[in-house]
Design a protein around this motif. Structure first.
Motif, short mmCIF file in Angstrom:
data_model
loop_
_atom_site.label_atom_id
_atom_site.label_comp_id
_atom_site.label_asym_id
_atom_site.label_seq_id
_atom_site.Cartn_x
_atom_site.Cartn_y
_atom_site.Cartn_z
N SER A 50 0.81 -1.21 0.00
CA SER A 50 0.00 0.00 0.00
C SER A 50 0.84 1.26 0.00
CB SER A 50 -0.92 -0.01 1.24
OG SER A 50 -1.52 1.23 1.48
N LYS A 51 0.20 2.34 -0.40
CA LYS A 51 0.81 3.66 -0.33
C LYS A 51 1.01 4.13 1.11
CE LYS A 51 0.90 4.77 -4.79
NZ LYS A 51 2.14 5.16 -5.51
N ASP A 52 0.47 3.38 2.07
CA ASP A 52 0.70 3.73 3.47
C ASP A 52 2.07 3.26 3.98
OD1 ASP A 52 0.42 0.99 3.91
OD2 ASP A 52 -1.52 1.15 4.91
N GLY A 53 2.87 2.64 3.08
CA GLY A 53 4.22 2.23 3.43
C GLY A 53 4.33 0.83 4.00
N THR A 54 3.26 0.05 3.93
CA THR A 54 3.28 -1.29 4.50
C THR A 54 3.01 -2.37 3.46
OG1 THR A 54 0.91 -1.37 5.05
CG2 THR A 54 2.41 -0.40 6.69
N ALA A 55 3.47 -3.57 3.79
CA ALA A 55 3.07 -4.79 3.09
C ALA A 55 2.53 -5.71 4.16
CB ALA A 55 4.25 -5.42 2.37
N THR A 64 -8.31 -11.76 8.82
CA THR A 64 -7.50 -10.89 9.66
C THR A 64 -6.07 -10.77 9.13
OG1 THR A 64 -6.89 -12.77 11.07
CG2 THR A 64 -8.81 -11.48 11.73
N CYS A 65 -5.39 -9.71 9.57
CA CYS A 65 -4.00 -9.50 9.21
C CYS A 65 -3.12 -10.31 10.15
CB CYS A 65 -3.64 -8.01 9.30
SG CYS A 65 -1.91 -7.63 8.93
N ILE A 66 -2.31 -11.21 9.59
CA ILE A 66 -1.41 -12.03 10.40
C ILE A 66 -0.21 -11.22 10.85
CG2 ILE A 66 0.15 -14.01 10.34
CD1 ILE A 66 -1.71 -15.30 8.31
N SER A 67 0.33 -10.42 9.92
CA SER A 67 1.56 -9.69 10.23
C SER A 67 1.77 -8.57 9.23
CB SER A 67 2.75 -10.65 10.20
OG SER A 67 3.97 -9.96 10.39
#
Length: 245
Positions: A50-55, A64-67
């Motif tokens: 994402s453009k938010d700087g995360t993968a 859910t997001c694992i990590s």
């Protein structure tokens, strides 16, 4: 059954059933536009950048997001996933994330690299979730707005290689050479891919350039091309390791 993964401007990912068109799973967690998605192994886990700087690594079963695999101030413009081979650097194989030969003008990029590495190493210390399936032996490639393209061991979240973009040519110059230190402008990496062997990667940039690196020695690109008059939006490899844009 067979499913389709999509991402939209509402910052959510959706998993659709090909059979009946239903949407049993919606994933939310990014704060800015989702740049790209990838399916891990047989699809129990997926990756988004994402453009938010995360993968982020997601569990499709629970939604859910694992990590968070990667987090930095740099926007992530693209991602790719590849199964590591004997020629691909991994955390288990001693990959350090360092790229030898960085010049004195690379201070900003080295600060970015150090910040990203600190977050990744902290995340790697956490235990692996039982919901994490098919990540072992996988390497993630991320194209960053700052121009770097980084490789991360998906299981350990460890940075194993950093490919720095060379300076681009100045506006109005011919296509014959790279900008030297103090000249040209820094590119943004807009697309990335692995070649079929996994040891060589390629990235496209906002000035139309395409560069390739050998991850085993990524201090400088093995080849750089200027073939587009506009920003490269996607890139893929095919044939005998050749890149198709």
């Amino acid at each position: 059954g067979e499913v389709i993964l999509s991402a939209a401007t509402d910052l959510r990912l959706k998993i659709w059933s090909v059979r009946d068109g239903s949407c049993p799973v919606t994933l939310a967690g990014h704060s800015r536009r989702i740049s790209e998605v990838a399916i891990i192994d047989r699809g129990r886990n997926i990756l988004s950048c994402s453009k938010d700087g995360t993968a982020k690594l997601w569990d499709c079963g629970t939604g859910t997001c694992i990590s968070t695999v990667h987090a930095s101030a740099a926007e992530v413009n693209a991602c790719a996933v590849h199964a590591a081979t004997a020629a691909t650097p991994t955390a288990a194989g001693g990959g350090s994330g360092e790229s030898a030969g960085a010049g004195a003008g690379d201070e900003g990029r080295e600060i970015e690299h150090a910040a990203a590495a600190q977050v990744i190493k902290a995340t790697a210390a956490a235990s692996v979730s039982e919901r994490e399936v098919g990540t072992e032996g996988k390497v993630v490639l991320l194209a960053l707005e700052t121009g770097s393209t980084i490789a991360v061991d998906l299981r350990s979240r460890t940075l194993v290689a950093t490919c720095h973009a060379p300076l681009s040519i100045n506006v109005g110059e011919g296509l014959g050479g790279l900008g030297a230190a103090g000249g040209g402008h820094r590119r943004s990496a807009t697309a990335c891919c692995f070649t079929s062997g996994g040891a060589t990667v390629a990235a496209g940039f906002d000035d139309g350039a395409v560069a390739c690196w050998d991850l085993r020695n990524c201090s400088v690109p093995v080849a750089t091309y200027w073939k587009h008059e506009a920003s490269v939006t996607s890139i893929a490899s095919g044939g005998a390791g050749g890149c198709v844009v």
